[in-house]
Design a protein around this motif. Sequence first.
Motif, PDB file in Angstrom:
ATOM      1  N   ILE A 181       0.850  -1.198   0.000  1.00 11.26           N
ATOM      2  CA  ILE A 181       0.000   0.000   0.000  1.00 11.26           C
ATOM      3  C   ILE A 181       0.882   1.243   0.000  1.00 11.26           C
ATOM      4  N   TRP A 182       0.572   2.178  -0.875  1.00  8.39           N
ATOM      5  CA  TRP A 182       1.253   3.474  -0.930  1.00  8.39           C
ATOM      6  C   TRP A 182       0.254   4.561  -0.561  1.00  8.39           C
ATOM      7  N   SER A 183       0.659   5.491   0.299  1.00 12.79           N
ATOM      8  CA  SER A 183      -0.222   6.611   0.668  1.00 12.79           C
ATOM      9  C   SER A 183       0.612   7.732   1.267  1.00 12.79           C
ATOM     10  N   PRO A 184       0.076   8.948   1.324  1.00 14.31           N
ATOM     11  CA  PRO A 184       0.842  10.100   1.835  1.00 14.31           C
ATOM     12  C   PRO A 184       1.354   9.919   3.258  1.00 14.31           C
ATOM     13  N   PHE A 185       0.537   9.372   4.173  1.00 16.87           N
ATOM     14  CA  PHE A 185       0.984   9.202   5.552  1.00 16.87           C
ATOM     15  C   PHE A 185       2.124   8.198   5.653  1.00 16.87           C
ATOM     16  N   ARG A 186       2.285   7.352   4.660  1.00 17.20           N
ATOM     17  CA  ARG A 186       3.367   6.366   4.649  1.00 17.20           C
ATOM     18  C   ARG A 186       4.624   6.916   3.982  1.00 17.20           C
ATOM     19  N   GLY A 187       4.588   8.206   3.640  1.00 14.85           N
ATOM     20  CA  GLY A 187       5.760   8.843   3.048  1.00 14.85           C
ATOM     21  C   GLY A 187       5.804   8.814   1.543  1.00 14.85           C
ATOM     22  N   ASP A 188       4.683   8.499   0.896  1.00 19.83           N
ATOM     23  CA  ASP A 188       4.651   8.397  -0.562  1.00 19.83           C
ATOM     24  C   ASP A 188       3.963   9.613  -1.185  1.00 19.83           C
ATOM     25  N   THR A 189       4.520  10.079  -2.287  1.00 17.55           N
ATOM     26  CA  THR A 189       3.871  11.096  -3.109  1.00 17.55           C
ATOM     27  C   THR A 189       3.429  10.425  -4.397  1.00 17.55           C
ATOM     28  N   LEU A 190       2.149  10.490  -4.701  1.00 12.62           N
ATOM     29  CA  LEU A 190       1.573   9.716  -5.801  1.00 12.62           C
ATOM     30  C   LEU A 190       1.289  10.608  -7.015  1.00 12.62           C
ATOM     31  N   TYR A 191       1.681  10.112  -8.204  1.00 11.78           N
ATOM     32  CA  TYR A 191       1.527  10.875  -9.446  1.00 11.78           C
ATOM     33  C   TYR A 191       0.892   9.997 -10.523  1.00 11.78           C
ATOM     34  N   ASP A 196      -6.382  11.640 -22.455  1.00  4.96           N
ATOM     35  CA  ASP A 196      -7.517  12.554 -22.667  1.00  4.96           C
ATOM     36  C   ASP A 196      -8.859  11.897 -22.351  1.00  4.96           C
ATOM     37  N   HIS A 197      -8.908  10.572 -22.325  1.00  2.85           N
ATOM     38  CA  HIS A 197     -10.160   9.864 -22.036  1.00  2.85           C
ATOM     39  C   HIS A 197     -10.316   9.521 -20.552  1.00  2.85           C
ATOM     40  N   GLY A 198      -9.358   9.940 -19.755  1.00  2.00           N
ATOM     41  CA  GLY A 198      -9.441   9.664 -18.328  1.00  2.00           C
ATOM     42  C   GLY A 198      -8.892   8.315 -17.923  1.00  2.00           C
ATOM     43  N   ASP A 199      -8.240   7.595 -18.848  1.00  2.00           N
ATOM     44  CA  ASP A 199      -7.637   6.299 -18.529  1.00  2.00           C
ATOM     45  C   ASP A 199      -6.221   6.510 -18.014  1.00  2.00           C
ATOM     46  N   MET A 200      -5.849   5.764 -16.972  1.00  2.00           N
ATOM     47  CA  MET A 200      -4.509   5.888 -16.413  1.00  2.00           C
ATOM     48  C   MET A 200      -3.512   5.149 -17.314  1.00  2.00           C
ATOM     49  N   ILE A 201      -2.542   5.863 -17.833  1.00  2.00           N
ATOM     50  CA  ILE A 201      -1.559   5.277 -18.749  1.00  2.00           C
ATOM     51  C   ILE A 201      -0.197   5.094 -18.074  1.00  2.00           C
ATOM     52  N   ALA A 202       0.007   5.694 -16.928  1.00  2.00           N
ATOM     53  CA  ALA A 202       1.256   5.528 -16.181  1.00  2.00           C
ATOM     54  C   ALA A 202       0.993   5.932 -14.735  1.00  2.00           C
ATOM     55  N   PHE A 203       1.848   5.443 -13.849  1.00  2.00           N
ATOM     56  CA  PHE A 203       1.721   5.805 -12.438  1.00  2.00           C
ATOM     57  C   PHE A 203       3.121   5.941 -11.851  1.00  2.00           C
ATOM     58  N   SER A 204       3.317   7.024 -11.079  1.00  2.00           N
ATOM     59  CA  SER A 204       4.624   7.295 -10.496  1.00  2.00           C
ATOM     60  C   SER A 204       4.501   7.497  -8.988  1.00  2.00           C
ATOM     61  N   ARG A 205       5.590   7.201  -8.321  1.00  2.00           N
ATOM     62  CA  ARG A 205       5.632   7.315  -6.856  1.00  2.00           C
ATOM     63  C   ARG A 205       6.944   7.962  -6.439  1.00  2.00           C
ATOM     64  N   GLY A 206       6.854   9.011  -5.650  1.00  2.00           N
ATOM     65  CA  GLY A 206       8.030   9.630  -5.057  1.00  2.00           C
ATOM     66  C   GLY A 206       8.148   9.221  -3.595  1.00  2.00           C
ATOM     67  N   TYR A 207       9.341   8.893  -3.180  1.00  2.00           N
ATOM     68  CA  TYR A 207       9.549   8.475  -1.791  1.00  2.00           C
ATOM     69  C   TYR A 207      11.007   8.717  -1.426  1.00  2.00           C
TER      70      TYR A 207
END
Length: 469
Positions: A181-191, A196-207
Amino acid sequence: MSLEKIFKGKSVDEAIAALKGGKKQLDVLGLIKDWNPNKHDIHDINLYPEEKKLKKKASQRFDDKSGKVIDIPAEYEDGPPRNRISVPIEQDIVNLHTAFTVGIEPTLDCTPEGEEENLFEAIKAVYKRGKLKYKNKKIVRSWLSEKEVAEYWYAEENASFWSRIKNLVGIKPKLSLTSAIWSPFRGDTLYPTFNDHGDMIAFSRGYKKRDESGNEYECFMTLDDTYIVEFENRDGWKEVKNSKHGFDKIPVIYAKRKEALCSSIKPMRVRLEKLLSSYADCIDYHFFPLLMLFGDVEGFLGKGASRAVNLEGEGADAKYLVWQQAPDTVKLEIENLIDLMYSMTQTPRITFDNLKGIGATSGVAFKFMFMAAHMAVENHAEEIGEFFQRRLNFITSALGTINTRFKSASESIDINTEIVPYMIDNLDDKVTTAVKAVEGGIWSRREGILFAGNIDRIDEELKEIEEQT
């Protein structure tokens, strides 16, 4: 591929900036401050300073050398520490909503045929082995309080996993699925990156990580439907990993909401904590009576603790100064604030007195009491319900990738998941309803047993009923 287009012709810094996409960062510190009662405003000495006690009054003196009057400021010393009462209202409300939303596991509705039966057993094994029943609560709690959460799936070596599938024979894979699980309280920044159709084509995580010397440095991970790429910022961003993750879909499930569940009630919680703390100070100062003596003290009578004061003179008397004012207005405001906070978030106050006050113990009575909470769960299901369905779809596809014999079944199987709001059921009511429905020809025996809650051994029960009739 999605990442190939993003990285093409860009430096590492430019690619990371593009993946971040100018996303407005969450006020994570503000969300943590609301969640953690020890960080509430009432504990801030700048907003609520400690009381000071007068040690020496302000005065003036004449300076012979200058011939001027010099003002001498008053001197103060620390008084008794003020009361600082914080209330974890946000935690209580979010925990109640979490329990009502996933206190009962979301259902898995499927009628498998042929190889789909083995695939369905494997999916249920992933749910059980991955302890998704408990991760569901962590995910919903994070979503309600942190505004966003992600679940990352990856393959790990576990040959024993496939041995638990009863009817599966032949060569078994060595890999199985697990998640984090990734979330802000766990120290993760989610991107998340959407098209254009609202479909997720990539996902990034900063930590952040720490090296062997304990120095902290930034990390950045990004995934699409094929690749996983990782970067580290040690004297500049550098790519440290670029490989295929082995799945046909992005192995990240993401959910977000516009506002935290309790954002609208924050002003009322701040007011409540101020009232409770100030009222506690008032009690400390005024609750215990003061003894007032009038007259001339001529001496003491008796010895030790039994001593009495001998007062003489005109109007000699002794009285206790007591607090006669009734704090009804404070009590009324406190009760109104608490009621408003729970009612505005559609949260039932589950206390012994409230449950006792409904005057009945039937399932119908409990349903009326929890109606507002169930309506809130229906609203949550608009977002978090999609999260659980996307997770199920990914697990189905991923198992078909890990075990190629399931490839065809993973494309044909139809599984739906539904959120079931938590309810205190009356077993007698359920059994009576099931019996009437079966005898009346409305339900089959199987449906009646399912309704009564005997899901784990339904086939055995049906067989035993047939043998007895």
